[in-house]
Enzyme design. Sequence first.
Site, PDB file in Angstrom:
ATOM      1  N   GLU A 176      65.004  70.971  -9.275  1.00  0.00           N
ATOM      2  CA  GLU A 176      64.598  72.245  -9.866  1.00  0.00           C
ATOM      3  C   GLU A 176      65.018  72.312 -11.333  1.00  0.00           C
ATOM      4  O   GLU A 176      65.928  71.612 -11.773  1.00  0.00           O
ATOM      5  CB  GLU A 176      65.223  73.408  -9.094  1.00  0.00           C
ATOM      6  CG  GLU A 176      64.767  73.514  -7.650  1.00  0.00           C
ATOM      7  CD  GLU A 176      63.321  73.953  -7.536  1.00  0.00           C
ATOM      8  OE1 GLU A 176      62.797  74.549  -8.498  1.00  0.00           O
ATOM      9  OE2 GLU A 176      62.712  73.689  -6.482  1.00  0.00           O
ATOM     10  N   TYR A 209      58.733  63.944 -10.716  1.00  0.00           N
ATOM     11  CA  TYR A 209      57.845  64.483  -9.685  1.00  0.00           C
ATOM     12  C   TYR A 209      56.649  63.570  -9.420  1.00  0.00           C
ATOM     13  O   TYR A 209      55.974  63.710  -8.396  1.00  0.00           O
ATOM     14  CB  TYR A 209      57.331  65.864 -10.106  1.00  0.00           C
ATOM     15  CG  TYR A 209      58.318  66.978  -9.882  1.00  0.00           C
ATOM     16  CD1 TYR A 209      58.301  67.714  -8.707  1.00  0.00           C
ATOM     17  CD2 TYR A 209      59.258  67.310 -10.858  1.00  0.00           C
ATOM     18  CE1 TYR A 209      59.197  68.759  -8.500  1.00  0.00           C
ATOM     19  CE2 TYR A 209      60.160  68.346 -10.658  1.00  0.00           C
ATOM     20  CZ  TYR A 209      60.128  69.065  -9.477  1.00  0.00           C
ATOM     21  OH  TYR A 209      61.013  70.088  -9.275  1.00  0.00           O
ATOM     22  N   TYR A 243      42.625  72.927 -13.458  1.00  0.00           N
ATOM     23  CA  TYR A 243      43.646  73.619 -12.676  1.00  0.00           C
ATOM     24  C   TYR A 243      44.760  74.067 -13.623  1.00  0.00           C
ATOM     25  O   TYR A 243      45.210  73.300 -14.474  1.00  0.00           O
ATOM     26  CB  TYR A 243      44.222  72.708 -11.593  1.00  0.00           C
ATOM     27  CG  TYR A 243      45.253  73.409 -10.740  1.00  0.00           C
ATOM     28  CD1 TYR A 243      44.859  74.286  -9.733  1.00  0.00           C
ATOM     29  CD2 TYR A 243      46.612  73.217 -10.958  1.00  0.00           C
ATOM     30  CE1 TYR A 243      45.795  74.951  -8.958  1.00  0.00           C
ATOM     31  CE2 TYR A 243      47.562  73.872 -10.189  1.00  0.00           C
ATOM     32  CZ  TYR A 243      47.144  74.747  -9.194  1.00  0.00           C
ATOM     33  OH  TYR A 243      48.066  75.419  -8.446  1.00  0.00           O
TER      34      TYR A 243
END
Length: 396
Positions: free
Chosen positions: A173, A204, A278
């Site tokens: 995070e 990621y 997106y």
Amino acid sequence: MLLKTQTRRVLIIIVLLLGIGVVTYIYYKPSLESETYPGALSKSKVDVCTEDCLEAVKEKNDQILKDCLVNNRLSKQKAEDKVSNLETKNENQRDFEAEILVLVWVWPFGAPFPVDNCEPVFGIKNCRITDDRSQYEKAHAVLFHVRDIYNQIPVLQKLPRFPLQMWVWMNSESPDFSPRLNGADDLFNLTSNYRRDSDIWTPYGWVMKATEEEKAVQIPKKDKLVCWIVSHWDDNFPRVKYFNELSKHVHVDGFGNHFNKRISNEDYFNVIRSCKFYLSFENSIFRDYISEKVYNPLVLGTVPVVIGPPRANYEEFIPRNAFIHINDFKTPKDLAEHLKLADQNQEIYESYFDWRKTFVAKLGRPEEHACRTCEYIRMNRNFRVFKNVNKWYFEE
């Protein structure tokens, strides 16, 4: 006259005898390099220690060693050095091939991840992952997920620490959504994080060289222009403010809790595939924080429009023509006009996929933290303590 004739004959005989002697010496002299000469050694054997010699050194058999050294013209020190180097090499090889045990103290977010993927997925051999705390003393590394141990620091401080055991601070995070571990500044040896300056870098996702099969994958058919799936909504987030302005100039298909359109995991990926663009808007902006919100559309054949760190930071990991950064345009209206232009011009739109002729995007996996920890420990034997982890993560 007779005397001169006899003298000449004697001289001729002497010359002939000398010639024969020279020829005999040249072709039949004993060679110091001949293997048949007593005590001699061929050039190919100089400084060569035979297996018998090495075994003699290992077993400290002085008589065999003496004979071996004489026959091989090798000094005792050189023979011992050869044995020492061989033993060190064998020891290093055994260490490299030995099993590495990683203990996961608490499963991240309470969700166990696969423990048998290190070799088939990442090519990392001899890695064993477990959550069995009875293996604590044997573990080469202990993986601590920050979000799950923030209230356990007093307990961890009392645990026995083994000199060769590594404690790994693991987190994915951003700092805005991570707890500070008060009193833990000197508790960890290694960090595993999306930050490029982590000891164990676990982003990621990745962009890497594509196989021929991956290059042949076609762009999915699209029936939507712009999409956004979002549940975590805060009017003070920069991404929310930008969206509110952008949506005035171009239609955005919204999904997720905020838009009262909850979708399954399968539908999540199907929605992204169906959109030309997106909105990969991060909930916070930090260096190297490029989350699955970006890598998902890259994998699924959709162009991400990003809010996050500066474009230059994205370009360290993602081809520059694979995404659109909001900073590429002066206003949300200018961005909206570009998206509508690309919708009408197939050449412009397809240019965002030129990178796929060479590269392919891959998603990160939760078990990668543990697997990469195995890899790091196998390749790095140096002493390591991570001082001031809170300062590094929250202040730099």
